[in-house]
Structures are given as structure tokens and as C-alpha cells.
Design a protein around this motif. Structure first.
Motif, short mmCIF file in Angstrom:
data_model
loop_
_atom_site.label_atom_id
_atom_site.label_comp_id
_atom_site.label_asym_id
_atom_site.label_seq_id
_atom_site.Cartn_x
_atom_site.Cartn_y
_atom_site.Cartn_z
N THR A 81 -32.36 21.08 25.01
CA THR A 81 -32.72 21.93 23.88
C THR A 81 -34.22 22.19 23.78
N LEU A 82 -35.03 21.52 24.60
CA LEU A 82 -36.47 21.79 24.61
C LEU A 82 -36.80 23.08 25.35
N ARG A 83 -35.86 23.61 26.12
CA ARG A 83 -36.10 24.90 26.76
C ARG A 83 -36.17 25.99 25.70
N ALA A 84 -37.23 26.79 25.76
CA ALA A 84 -37.37 27.87 24.78
C ALA A 84 -36.26 28.90 24.90
N ASP A 85 -35.68 29.02 26.12
CA ASP A 85 -34.63 30.03 26.34
C ASP A 85 -33.23 29.44 26.33
N ILE A 86 -33.03 28.30 25.67
CA ILE A 86 -31.75 27.61 25.75
C ILE A 86 -30.61 28.48 25.25
N LEU A 87 -30.83 29.28 24.20
CA LEU A 87 -29.76 30.12 23.69
C LEU A 87 -29.38 31.19 24.70
N ASP A 88 -30.36 31.73 25.42
CA ASP A 88 -30.08 32.71 26.46
C ASP A 88 -29.33 32.08 27.63
N VAL A 89 -29.70 30.84 27.97
CA VAL A 89 -29.00 30.14 29.05
C VAL A 89 -27.53 29.93 28.68
N ILE A 90 -27.27 29.45 27.48
CA ILE A 90 -25.90 29.21 27.03
C ILE A 90 -25.12 30.53 27.02
N ALA A 91 -25.72 31.58 26.50
CA ALA A 91 -25.04 32.88 26.44
C ALA A 91 -24.71 33.40 27.84
N THR A 106 -25.33 18.02 26.68
CA THR A 106 -25.69 16.66 26.26
C THR A 106 -27.07 16.70 25.63
N SER A 107 -27.20 16.16 24.44
CA SER A 107 -28.47 16.18 23.70
C SER A 107 -28.59 14.89 22.91
N HIS A 108 -29.82 14.53 22.54
CA HIS A 108 -29.99 13.38 21.65
C HIS A 108 -29.76 13.76 20.19
N GLY A 109 -29.56 15.05 19.92
CA GLY A 109 -29.16 15.48 18.59
C GLY A 109 -30.27 15.68 17.60
N ASN A 110 -31.52 15.34 17.97
CA ASN A 110 -32.65 15.60 17.10
C ASN A 110 -33.25 16.95 17.49
N LEU A 111 -32.60 18.02 17.06
CA LEU A 111 -32.95 19.36 17.53
C LEU A 111 -34.33 19.77 17.03
N ARG A 112 -35.03 20.50 17.90
CA ARG A 112 -36.37 20.98 17.54
C ARG A 112 -36.27 21.98 16.40
N ARG A 113 -37.40 22.18 15.72
CA ARG A 113 -37.44 23.09 14.59
C ARG A 113 -37.04 24.50 15.02
N GLY A 114 -36.18 25.11 14.24
CA GLY A 114 -35.76 26.48 14.53
C GLY A 114 -34.47 26.57 15.33
N LEU A 115 -34.05 25.47 15.96
CA LEU A 115 -32.82 25.46 16.73
C LEU A 115 -31.75 24.73 15.93
N ARG A 150 -29.81 9.06 12.09
CA ARG A 150 -29.25 9.79 10.95
C ARG A 150 -29.28 11.29 11.20
N THR A 151 -30.33 11.76 11.86
CA THR A 151 -30.39 13.18 12.23
C THR A 151 -29.33 13.50 13.26
N ALA A 152 -29.16 12.62 14.25
CA ALA A 152 -28.13 12.83 15.27
C ALA A 152 -26.74 12.85 14.63
N ARG A 153 -26.52 11.95 13.68
CA ARG A 153 -25.22 11.91 13.00
C ARG A 153 -25.00 13.21 12.22
N ALA A 154 -26.03 13.75 11.59
CA ALA A 154 -25.89 15.03 10.88
C ALA A 154 -25.55 16.15 11.85
N THR A 155 -26.10 16.08 13.07
CA THR A 155 -25.76 17.07 14.10
C THR A 155 -24.29 16.98 14.47
N VAL A 156 -23.79 15.74 14.59
CA VAL A 156 -22.37 15.54 14.87
C VAL A 156 -21.51 16.16 13.78
N ASP A 157 -21.85 15.88 12.52
CA ASP A 157 -21.06 16.40 11.40
C ASP A 157 -21.06 17.92 11.38
N THR A 158 -22.21 18.52 11.64
CA THR A 158 -22.30 19.99 11.66
C THR A 158 -21.44 20.56 12.78
#
Length: 369
Positions: A81-91, A106-115, A150-158
């Protein structure tokens, strides 16, 4: 390449009894955490000195893979998720593999701001693997070098609220065994698959292995009450391609599985086509029949590369060019381990008849066969 050759190779692969291959992309080596068994910043090529693949490259690779009936792509890192173009890669991966494809990360779930998980899902993500090794913030920070469980757990719930399938990866360490059990117990209430992963004696984990390794067998013994009346969950139902049994204890919403490459060889069941950040495809992470994909991308000959990949996987346990039998197919980020020089593209070998397919692995207590 003629469509018949596509079909023949795919049919020969299916006759081996393995799952169909999927694309396992390591998108980067960068990570903003520093897990004790990973230590990415200690690697000599941290950050990658060569130009990585672009979002357009991933889209072209996925489109060719789709023609070979590949319907799954998984992205890892580093922290992808540190790749600036991650959304384009997934798409690009989702578009290339088609509407029924499984696109995971696979991610540690602590997403960068804006993602956000919502943005990842809209781009085409269908499942998420979260690395989580303790629910205690202090102990988690000690293991992972930062971040907040706790941030990772919130990512799981979302992710669950959006309908994504969720798996949690938890590396077993003897000093943090109670932490791993607490993570596993999340599956009591949540419809997730928690995967308890044996420590492997590679990379920075070598410094921990003698004191921290604990085997699947020992852990199962300690969790005997959980597993006494557990039902088995099929890997197909979970969307899981890796080896191992997944058990759902009685009354639990989720399941627990093991990835045990240290105590039990799993190579015969491996079906990953690893692709490094700079575009080197590796049908086996430990051997040297690699294919640089960038020249094929430039020349429009990705079909030749995929023909080799399928044939190489068919022959991986029998072809003398592969240096004989091998044991464990590590699905880690060790793309950059030192490797012998190999021929970039082997000549295509005769297609195996179904009754001559390579035998499946015989698993033993020592992990040898």
C-alpha cells in the motif's frame, strides 16, 4: 501461440492434481514497519535499485494470464500500500483477469493517509490478508517495529463490512505464543481465517530461529481443546490456495489454519508464479529458471513467457535442468536472495500425458521426501 497449446498445457497442469497457478506479485520491498523476522531495511537492495513494473505492465501481464485461465492475483511486499499507484495496479489486475477473478493483498493494515479499504475494494480488491502478531499495542510494536494492532483490527472490520474475505497472518514465536493464541481467537466471533505461520530459518529470522521456533505439532497440542470437535473447512470455500488444513472449532464463526514450511515440505502443492517488483517471474522461488518479463512486455511476447512458466511448473520435480528435487517453496519476500545464473527461457519440453504427471509430495516429520 495457438489456442490448442494453451489448452493442452492447462489440461496437463490440471492433471497433476494441483490448484491452477496464480500470480503472486511482490510489488515493492519498502515497508514503514520493521518486523523482527523480516527486517526489510537490512536488505542490500532495500528500495530497489532497478525500475519496478508500472501499473500498465501489471495490466498487460494480467491480461495474458487471463488467457491461460489464471483467475487469481495476490499482491505483497514490503508493504504494497506504500505504492502511490496501488489503486491503479489493483484495477489493472482486476481488468486483466476478468470479473470473476480473486484479487488480494497482504498488508499490515495500518494504511497510509488517504488510502482506505473502500478505495481498494472499488479498484477491484476482493480479499485482504492482514499481518497481525499481537493484539497488545506495546508487544505488537516490539514485534513489528511500529504500527498499532487496533488500527489493523479496524481495517479487518471495515473489510468484512464491505464483503471482502479476510485472512490474518500470524507468525508463531515461542516468546509471543499467548499473543498468537489471542489473535487466533478472533476467529471465534469473526468470519475470518487465521493462519498460524511457522518461523522460517531464513533472512533475519535466522537470529531468532533457535530460541523462537515452535512447530505446528506443538501448537496443535496446546490447542487440543479448540480442535477436539473442529470441522474442516475446504480451501476452496476459504479462497485459500496454500497447503495445510483449516479447522473451524465448534461454535466459531471463522477458522484456523497452519502454514508450516519449516516442519513439513509443501513444494508439490505450490502453485504460485512469483513475480518480483522489477518483473522477474519465478515458477520456483529457490531455483534459477527465471524469466525477465520486461523484454516480453516490450516485444509483445508474453505468451512465450507463460508457456515456459506452465511447462516449468509441470517439470519442476522431474526435469534435470531444475537440479533435481527440492523441498520448500517459500512464499516470502526473498526475491533478492542470491541465486545461481540460469537460462532465462528454457526450450519447451514435451507435454506430459496425465499418467506421467509428477507425483504429489509425501510429507514427513522432517519435511523431506
Amino acid at each position: 501461440m495457438p489456442a490448442t497449446q494453451h489448452r493442452d498445457l492447462a489440461t496437463a497442469f490440471a492433471a497433476t492434481g494441483r490448484n491452477h497457478p496464480y500470480l503472486a506479485f511482490t510489488l515493492n520491498s519498502l515497508c514503514n514497519l520493521d518486523c523482527v523476522f523480516c527486517k526489510p531495511r537490512c536488505m542490500p537492495d532495500y528500495g530497489h535499485k532497478d525500475r519496478p513494473l508500472t501499473a500498465s505492465d501489471y495490466a498487460h501481464i494480467a491480461a495474458e494470464a487471463g488467457a491461460w485461465q489464471v483467475r487469481k492475483a495476490h499482491c505483497s511486499g514490503g508493504e504494497p500500500t506504500l505504492r502511490a499507484d496501488i489503486l491503479d495496479v489493483i484495477a489493472g489486475l482486476a481488468d486483466g483477469l476478468g470479473p470473476d477473478a480473486a484479487i488480494g493483498m497482504t498488508s499490515h493494515g495500518n494504511l497510509r493517509r488517504g488510502l482506505t479499504v473502500e478505495k481498494l475494494q472499488r479498484a477491484g480488491l476482493t480479499y485482504l490478508n492482514i499481518s497481525l502478531h499481537s493484539l497488545d499495542p506495546t508487544r505488537s510494536a516490539t514485534i513489528m517495529g511500529g504500527g498499532d494492532p487496533r488500527t489493523a483490527r479496524a481495517t479487518v472490520d471495515t473489510a468484512l463490512s464491505l464483503g471482502l474475505r479476510v485472512k490474518i497472518n500470524c507468525v508463531l514465536q515461542r516468546s509471543y505464543l499467548d499473543d498468537a493464541f489471542a489473535v487466533a481467537e478472533l476467529a471465534r466471533e469473526l468470519p475470518i481465517a487465521v493462519r498460524l505461520i511457522e518461523l522460517q530459518n531464513i533472512g533475519p529470522a535466522r537470529a531468532l530461529f533457535d530460541t523462537e521456533f515452535i512447530s505446528e505439532a506443538e501448537v496443535r497440542g496446546r490447542l487440543d481443546q479448540w480442535f477436539a470437535n473442529a470441522g474442516e473447512v475446504s480451501r476452496g470455500q476459504l479462497g485459500v490456495r496454500s497447503p495445510g488444513r483449516y479447522l473451524s472449532p465448534a461454535g466459531w464463526a471463522g477458522s484456523i489454519g497452519f502454514i508450516s514450511n519449516s516442519s513439513c515440505a509443501t513444494c508439490s502443492d505450490a502453485n504460485r508464479i512469483k513475480i518480483t517488483p522489477t518483473g522477474v517471474a519465478r515458477p520456483c522461488i529457490l531455483h534459477n529458471r527465471d524469466i525477465p518479463l520486461k523484454p516480453h512486455l516490450a516485444d509483445g511476447t508474453l505468451h512465450d513467457a507463460f508457456a515456459h512458466l506452465f511447462q516449468a511448473m509441470l517439470e519442476r520435480d522431474r526435469n534435470e535442468a531444475w537440479q533435481g528435487f527440492h523441498y520448500v517453496d517459500y512464499d516470502l519476500r526473498w526475491d533478492r536472495m542470491e541465486r545461481p545464473e540460469g537460462t532465462p527461457v528454457l526450450p519447451l519440453l514435451p507435454i506430459l500425458a496425465p499418467d506421467t504427471a509428477p507425483p504429489s509430495c509425501t510429507r514427513t516429520a522432517t519435511g523431506e521426501r
